[in-house]
Enzyme design. Sequence first.
Site, PDB file in Angstrom:
ATOM      1  N   HIS A  22       0.834  -1.196   0.000  1.00  0.00           N
ATOM      2  CA  HIS A  22       0.000   0.000   0.000  1.00  0.00           C
ATOM      3  C   HIS A  22       0.873   1.253   0.000  1.00  0.00           C
ATOM      4  CE1 HIS A  22      -3.637  -2.358   1.856  1.00  0.00           C
ATOM      5  NE2 HIS A  22      -3.267  -2.788   0.660  1.00  0.00           N
ATOM      6  N   GLU A  36       1.118   3.739   2.029  1.00  0.00           N
ATOM      7  CA  GLU A  36       1.781   4.073   3.291  1.00  0.00           C
ATOM      8  C   GLU A  36       3.053   3.249   3.466  1.00  0.00           C
ATOM      9  OE1 GLU A  36      -1.359   3.136   2.685  1.00  0.00           O
ATOM     10  OE2 GLU A  36      -2.657   3.650   4.374  1.00  0.00           O
ATOM     11  N   CYS A  46      -5.448   1.249   6.302  1.00  0.00           N
ATOM     12  CA  CYS A  46      -6.131  -0.004   6.628  1.00  0.00           C
ATOM     13  C   CYS A  46      -5.607  -0.577   7.935  1.00  0.00           C
ATOM     14  CB  CYS A  46      -5.950  -1.015   5.487  1.00  0.00           C
ATOM     15  SG  CYS A  46      -4.257  -1.617   5.299  1.00  0.00           S
ATOM     16  N   CYS A  92      -1.522  -1.174   7.473  1.00  0.00           N
ATOM     17  CA  CYS A  92      -0.712   0.044   7.396  1.00  0.00           C
ATOM     18  C   CYS A  92      -0.694   0.802   8.721  1.00  0.00           C
ATOM     19  CB  CYS A  92      -1.236   0.947   6.286  1.00  0.00           C
ATOM     20  SG  CYS A  92      -0.989   0.236   4.641  1.00  0.00           S
TER      21      CYS A  92
HETATM   22 ZN   LIG Z   1      -3.015  -0.350   3.847  1.00  0.00          ZN
END
Ligand SMILES: [Zn+2]
Length: 110
Positions: A69, A71, A94, A103
């Site tokens: 992701h 992040e 998330c 994350c």
């Molecule tokens: Zn995430």
Amino acid sequence: MRYTLFKACICFAAAVCENFDGYFMRHALYLASKGLGRTRPNPCVGCVIVSVNGTIVGEGWHHKAGEPHAEALALIDAGSQANGSTAYVSLEPCNHFGRTPPCTQALIRS
Ligand SMILES: [Zn+2]
């Protein structure tokens, strides 16, 4: 300062006339747009890590479902400079284990 990437960014002009939060959020949205059309079924997400002195030390965006992701990539980009910095993310991070770890935990650990 890492302004080279900003040349292609639509938010560059905002740096001189708006508050920094708005500027960095706009830059996160710009980064997110790099994944447009490629992240399905995930959303496009961008993340900017900004140090206490206002320098961008990390950038990331979600490239494709199943890959890290935004992040996580921004934190890798920032390395140890993430400590004490602020993360601007275009979507709430998330907090679940899917194909990648949550994350929120990575942000807290940094
Ligand atoms: Zn995430």
